[in-house]
Design an enzyme around this catalytic site. Structure first.
Site, PDB file in Angstrom:
ATOM      1  N   ASP A  45       0.841  -1.207   0.000  1.00  0.00           N
ATOM      2  CA  ASP A  45       0.000   0.000   0.000  1.00  0.00           C
ATOM      3  C   ASP A  45       0.873   1.253   0.000  1.00  0.00           C
ATOM      4  O   ASP A  45       2.101   1.182   0.126  1.00  0.00           O
ATOM      5  CB  ASP A  45      -0.903  -0.024   1.242  1.00  0.00           C
ATOM      6  N   LYS A  46       0.193   2.384  -0.144  1.00  0.00           N
ATOM      7  CA  LYS A  46       0.861   3.698  -0.101  1.00  0.00           C
ATOM      8  C   LYS A  46       0.077   4.575   0.852  1.00  0.00           C
ATOM      9  O   LYS A  46      -1.138   4.419   0.980  1.00  0.00           O
ATOM     10  CB  LYS A  46       0.826   4.297  -1.510  1.00  0.00           C
ATOM     11  N   HIS A  47       0.765   5.501   1.520  1.00  0.00           N
ATOM     12  CA  HIS A  47       0.042   6.474   2.350  1.00  0.00           C
ATOM     13  C   HIS A  47       0.716   7.826   2.213  1.00  0.00           C
ATOM     14  O   HIS A  47       1.934   7.915   2.166  1.00  0.00           O
ATOM     15  CB  HIS A  47       0.060   6.043   3.824  1.00  0.00           C
ATOM     16  N   SER A  48      -0.111   8.866   2.145  1.00  0.00           N
ATOM     17  CA  SER A  48       0.432  10.215   2.044  1.00  0.00           C
ATOM     18  C   SER A  48       0.043  11.005   3.283  1.00  0.00           C
ATOM     19  O   SER A  48      -1.041  10.801   3.856  1.00  0.00           O
ATOM     20  CB  SER A  48      -0.144  10.871   0.786  1.00  0.00           C
ATOM     21  N   THR A  71      -9.144  11.128  -0.070  1.00  0.00           N
ATOM     22  CA  THR A  71      -9.435  10.146  -1.122  1.00  0.00           C
ATOM     23  C   THR A  71     -10.887   9.655  -1.048  1.00  0.00           C
ATOM     24  O   THR A  71     -11.550   9.470  -2.070  1.00  0.00           O
ATOM     25  CB  THR A  71      -8.436   8.972  -0.988  1.00  0.00           C
ATOM     26  N   ARG A  76      -5.735  14.119  21.303  1.00  0.00           N
ATOM     27  CA  ARG A  76      -4.568  14.918  20.861  1.00  0.00           C
ATOM     28  C   ARG A  76      -5.023  16.153  20.096  1.00  0.00           C
ATOM     29  O   ARG A  76      -4.460  17.234  20.222  1.00  0.00           O
ATOM     30  CB  ARG A  76      -3.675  14.063  19.947  1.00  0.00           C
ATOM     31  N   SER A  93       0.320   6.770  15.057  1.00  0.00           N
ATOM     32  CA  SER A  93      -1.065   6.944  14.619  1.00  0.00           C
ATOM     33  C   SER A  93      -1.237   6.487  13.172  1.00  0.00           C
ATOM     34  O   SER A  93      -2.124   5.692  12.843  1.00  0.00           O
ATOM     35  CB  SER A  93      -1.442   8.424  14.777  1.00  0.00           C
ATOM     36  N   LYS A 119      -2.861   2.397  11.900  1.00  0.00           N
ATOM     37  CA  LYS A 119      -4.015   2.230  11.004  1.00  0.00           C
ATOM     38  C   LYS A 119      -3.597   1.514   9.723  1.00  0.00           C
ATOM     39  O   LYS A 119      -4.268   0.596   9.257  1.00  0.00           O
ATOM     40  CB  LYS A 119      -4.611   3.602  10.658  1.00  0.00           C
ATOM     41  N   LYS A 120      -2.487   1.964   9.147  1.00  0.00           N
ATOM     42  CA  LYS A 120      -2.060   1.388   7.861  1.00  0.00           C
ATOM     43  C   LYS A 120      -1.708  -0.090   8.003  1.00  0.00           C
ATOM     44  O   LYS A 120      -2.101  -0.921   7.195  1.00  0.00           O
ATOM     45  CB  LYS A 120      -0.841   2.153   7.338  1.00  0.00           C
TER      46      LYS A 120
END
Ligand code: URA
Length: 442
Positions: A82-85, A122, A170, A185, A189-190
Site C-alpha cells: 500500500d501507499k500512504h500520504s 481520497t 490529541r 497513529s 491504522k495502515k
C-alpha cells in the site's frame, strides 16, 4: 501498574517498557484510562519524545487494539502492498496508483481518509461516484482485493480503535504535532490492513503537515524505522507541497483528472512524477520489480495497455458504482452550475503559491470541511490550476472555479487571487521529489 506511574515515567524522561505501553494502550481502548490521563501522556511524549523501540511498541499495540487483517486463507499469489500520504492539495495519486500497482501483480487493500481543513481526502473523491460504498464489511473488502487486486475504502470501527480515541484527544490538546505520536497513529491504522510493504509519501512545504524539509525528514525517518521495525518493508519519499500537485482540486474535479490520467487523455507532469515514483517504490519494496527501470516499464505497460484503467473501472463497480463508469463518467460525476475562469489582475509568471490557502478555496466553495461532521458538495472545486512558472494573462487564467452559485464563485475568486503571487521573470522551480529514505537510511 497504574496509568499515573506510566505518565510520571514519561514526564521524567524515562524510556517506557513494552508492558507499560501495552497497559496504557489497553486503557485507552477499554476506557480505564481517563481523557485527562491520555492528554497528560500525550503531552509528556510531546516534550520528551520516544525512543525507536517505544515507537514500535506504541504502533504495534495500537494496531493490535482492533482487527488486523489476515490474508493467509486468500492465496493471493502476490504481495500485499500500500501507499500512504501525509496529505496535501490536489493529491489524487492514490486513485491512479492503486489500480496501476494491481495491474502489475500487487494486492492493494487501501484504507483511506476524508479531507479536513485545506487537505483533500481520497474517500470524498470516491464518494463523488454515485453508489460507491466506502464502508463495505471487511469480508467484502478482502474478497474485492483478491478478485480485482485493489479496493479503496474508509476506516472502519474495528481497525486500530485506540488511535481513534487517542487522536481525538490529541486534536484538542495541542499534541498532534509530535513525531512519535504521528508515526504510531499513521502506522497503526495502515499496518492493520496486514501489509507486507508500504510506500510513504511525506509531503513538505507550505501546504503540508510538515512545512520544513528538516521536519519532513525527521517524520520520514521515524516512519521508515518504525514500520521496518514492525516487520513491514517501508520507504518514505519526501515530495513537494509548495503548490498544488495536479491540475485540479476538489472531489469530482480530481476524479475527472484521475480518469483522464488512467485513460491517457492528459497527465500533469508533476502528478505523473509523484505517482510513478511512489508506485515504483511499491513494486521494489514488494519484490515485483528488481530495479527502478523494470518497475517503470511495468507501470508504463499497465497504463498503455489500458489494464490499470480497466481495474479502476472494475473496482468502482465492485464497490457499488456504475458498471460503465470508466466509459461514461461524464454522465455520472456531478457538475457545478457555475464554471468560470479567474484571471490575474496583471500579467506575470506564477512565482509562489500559498498552498494551504489554495486548498481552503475549495472549503469556501463547499467542497471541503472545517469540522469532521460537515457535509460537502462533491461538484465544486478548481481545475486548470496554473503551476509555478506559468505565464498568466488575460488568456491564461490562474484557474477555473467550479461553484454552486455566483456568490460563492466571487468569494472563492478573491481568495484564489490572494493565494497566488506573480513575478515579472520566470521563477526557479522547486524539486517535485526530494528524496527517498529506505531502511538503510533509518
Ligand atoms: N494523520 C494521522 O492519521 N495521525 C496523526 O497523528 C497525524 C496525521
Amino acid at each position: 501498574m497504574l496509568p499515573q506511574e506510566i505518565i510520571k515515567a514519561k514526564r521524567d524522561g524515562k524510556t517506557l517498557t513494552r508492558e507499560q505501553i501495552a497497559f496504557f494502550v489497553k486503557g485507552i481502548s477499554n476506557g480505564n484510562v481517563t481523557d485527562g490521563q491520555v492528554a497528560a501522556f500525550a503531552m509528556s511524549v510531546y516534550f520528551n519524545g520516544m525512543a525507536m523501540p517505544e515507537r514500535v511498541a506504541l504502533t504495534e499495540e495500537m494496531m493490535n487494539s482492533g482487527t488486523v487483517l489476515n490474508w493467509d486463507s486468500f492465496n493471493l499469489g502476490g504481495p500485499i502492498v500500500d501507499k500512504h500520504s501525509t496529505g496535501g492539495v490536489s493529491d489524487s495519486v492514490s486513485l491512479m496508483l492503486g489500480p496501476m500497482v494491481a495491474a502489475c501483480g500487487g494486492y492493494v487493500p487501501m484504507i483511506a481518509g476524508r479531507g479536513l481543513g485545506h487537505t483533500g481526502g481520497t474517500l470524498d473523491k470516491f464518494e463523488s461516484i454515485p453508489g460507491y460504498n466506502i464502508q463495505p464489511d471487511l469480508a467484502d473488502f478482502q474478497r474485492i482485493v483478491k478478485d480485482i487486486g485493489v479496493a479503496i475504502i474508509g476506516q472502519t470501527a474495528d481497525l486500530a480503535p485506540a488511535d481513534k480515541r487517542f487522536y481525538s484527544i490529541r486534536d484538542v490538546t495541542a499534541t498532534v504535532d509530535s513525531i512519535p505520536l504521528i508515526t504510531a497513529s499513521i502506522l497503526s491504522k495502515k499496518l492493520s490492513a496486514g501489509l507486507e510493504a508500504l510506500a510513504m509519501d511525506v509531503k513538505t512545504g507550505n501546504g503540508a503537515f510538515m512545512t520544513s524539509l528538516e521536519d519532513s525528514r525527521a517524520l520520514a525517518s521515524s516512519i521508515v524505522a518504525v514500520a521496518n521495525g514492525a516487520g513491514v518493508r517501508t520507504s518514505a519519499t519526501i515530495t513537494d507541497m509548495n503548490e498544488a500537485l495536479g491540475d485540479t482540486a476538489g472531489n469530482a474535479t480530481e476524479m475527472r483528472e484521475a480518469i483522464e490520467y488512467l485513460t491517457g487523455v492528459r497527465r500533469n507532469p508533476r502528478l505523473h512524477r509523484v505517482t510513478m515514483t511512489l508506485a515504483t517504490q511499491m513494486l521494489l519494496l514488494s519484490g515485483i520489480a528488481a530495479t527502478k527501470d523494470e518497475a517503470k516499464a511495468k507501470l508504463n505497460d499497465a497504463l498503455d495497455s489500458g489494464r490499470a484503467a480497466e481495474i479502476f473501472g472494475k473496482m468502482v463497480h465492485a464497490l457499488g458504482g456504475p458498471a460503465d463508469f470508466l466509459e461514461n463518467w461524464q454522465g455520472y460525476l456531478p457538475k457545478a452550475p457555475v464554471i468560470m475562469p479567474v484571471y490575474a489582475d496583471s500579467p506575470g509568471y506564477v512565482a509562489e503559491v500559498a498552498t494551504r490557502d489554495l486548498g481552503l478555496v475549495v472549503v469556501t466553495l463547499g467542497g471541503g470541511r472545517s469540522n469532521p461532521a460537515d457535509s460537502i458538495n462533491h461538484a465544486v472545486g478548481l481545475s486548470e490550476i496554473a503551476p509555478i512558472g506559468t505565464f498568466v494573462d488575460s488568456n491564461r487564467p490562474l484557474a477555473m472555479i467550479h461553484a454552486e452559485d455566483e456568490v460563492s464563485a466571487a468569494a472563492a475568486s478573491v481568495e484564489l487571487k490572494a493565494s497566488i503571487g506573480l513575478s515579472e521573470t520566470l521563477p526557479e522551480l522547486d524539486p517535485v521529489v526530494y528524496e527517498t529514505l529506505t531502511a538503510d537510511d533509518a
